[in-house]
Enzyme design. Structure first.
Site, PDB file in Angstrom:
ATOM      1  N   TYR A   1     -30.738   0.445  16.206  1.00  0.00           N
ATOM      2  CA  TYR A   1     -31.552  -0.512  16.600  1.00  0.00           C
ATOM      3  C   TYR A   1     -31.909  -1.530  15.404  1.00  0.00           C
ATOM      4  O   TYR A   1     -31.795  -2.573  15.686  1.00  0.00           O
ATOM      5  CB  TYR A   1     -33.232   0.029  16.990  1.00  0.00           C
ATOM      6  CG  TYR A   1     -34.105  -0.577  17.473  1.00  0.00           C
ATOM      7  CD1 TYR A   1     -34.464  -1.027  18.763  1.00  0.00           C
ATOM      8  CD2 TYR A   1     -35.192  -1.255  16.401  1.00  0.00           C
ATOM      9  CE1 TYR A   1     -35.430  -1.941  19.045  1.00  0.00           C
ATOM     10  CE2 TYR A   1     -35.955  -2.133  16.961  1.00  0.00           C
ATOM     11  CZ  TYR A   1     -36.293  -2.499  18.170  1.00  0.00           C
ATOM     12  OH  TYR A   1     -37.279  -3.229  18.396  1.00  0.00           O
TER      13      TYR A   1
ATOM     14  N   LYS B   1     -30.822  -5.645  15.784  1.00  0.00           N
ATOM     15  CA  LYS B   1     -31.723  -6.746  15.176  1.00  0.00           C
ATOM     16  C   LYS B   1     -31.300  -7.665  14.069  1.00  0.00           C
ATOM     17  O   LYS B   1     -31.325  -8.880  14.061  1.00  0.00           O
ATOM     18  CB  LYS B   1     -33.124  -6.104  15.238  1.00  0.00           C
ATOM     19  CG  LYS B   1     -33.810  -5.505  16.361  1.00  0.00           C
ATOM     20  CD  LYS B   1     -34.045  -6.466  17.468  1.00  0.00           C
ATOM     21  CE  LYS B   1     -34.728  -5.896  18.489  1.00  0.00           C
ATOM     22  NZ  LYS B   1     -34.998  -6.836  19.490  1.00  0.00           N
TER      23      LYS B   1
END
Length: 226
Positions: free
Chosen positions: A124, A128
């Site tokens: 994750y 990002k």
């Protein structure tokens, strides 16, 4: 008056952001791009555009606007695969930024996440981080990246992991002081308020806001007299 475009309007921050933009009375036209109707169509300044995020070039004209706000985001569970997650959290926002630059948008504001790092071992955070890296490389006129921690607020959809973290995080947040303060949960409403306020500043270049700064600015804006 200005114009704006918002992507991710059905999410926790996006929904509150649209309400904040309407309340600001700064925008004569707020275009919402979505796969489905959002429920804001009755607002005079709001214009809904149903789009295919896989083919945004068909709707590139709506990126010819002053301020672009991107609040897109999903979870691995909802996306059902890493590939689909990357499509929503990386490919779509990058394409929007490319269209924003092509169409001459003035400001591009996006919700990223705390810990964003292209070298992270966490999938994750790595996605990002790669997103932020790609946006910075585009050299947009004015880029604002917000990195909130755990978001507090009522969602339209129930996310067990986030709800559990929210319940456990509230008492733990008292111990998060000093360098750890940026990990405290932040109200989604504060993120929305800060995004709206930042878009009214005459700024250029790259600006990154960590969660503790978002919390502080949000509290200041909340306490500001109308």
């Amino acid at each position: 008056m200005k114009t704006a475009l918002v992507a991710g309007t059905t999410g926790l921050v996006g929904e509150k952001l649209v309400r904040e933009l309407i309340k600001s009375n700064v925008y004569e036209k707020i275009t919402l791009i979505s796969r489905r109707e959002t429920g804001f169509s009755e607002e005079q300044s709001v214009h809904e555009r149903l789009v295919s995020f896989d083919d945004l070039a068909k709707d590139e004209d709506c990126f010819a606007t002053d301020d672009i706000f991107v609040c897109l985001g999903t979870t691995l569970k909802k996306a059902k695969s890493k590939g689909q997650f990357e499509k929503v959290d990386y490919e779509y926002p990058v394409k929007m930024a490319q269209l924003a630059k092509k169409q001459g948008a003035s400001r591009f504001l996006i919700v990223s996440a705390i810990g964003a790092d292209p070298e992270s071992s966490f999938f994750y955070s790595k996605v990002k981080g790669r997103l932020e890296e790609a946006l910075i490389m585009l050299r947009l006129p004015s880029l604002h990246i917000l990195r909130p921690s755990l978001l507090l607020g009522s969602r339209n959809e129930f996310r067990l992991g986030e709800k559990t973290a929210e319940v456990l995080g509230k008492p733990l947040s008292l111990a998060l002081v000093g360098p750890l303060e940026k990990y405290k949960p932040v109200k989604a409403e504060h993120v929305a308020m800060v995004m709206c306020a930042l878009a009214q500043e005459e700024s250029s270049g790259i600006h990154i806001y960590e969660s503790d700064r978002i919390r502080h600015l949000g509290k200041v804006l909340e306490e500001k007299p109308m």
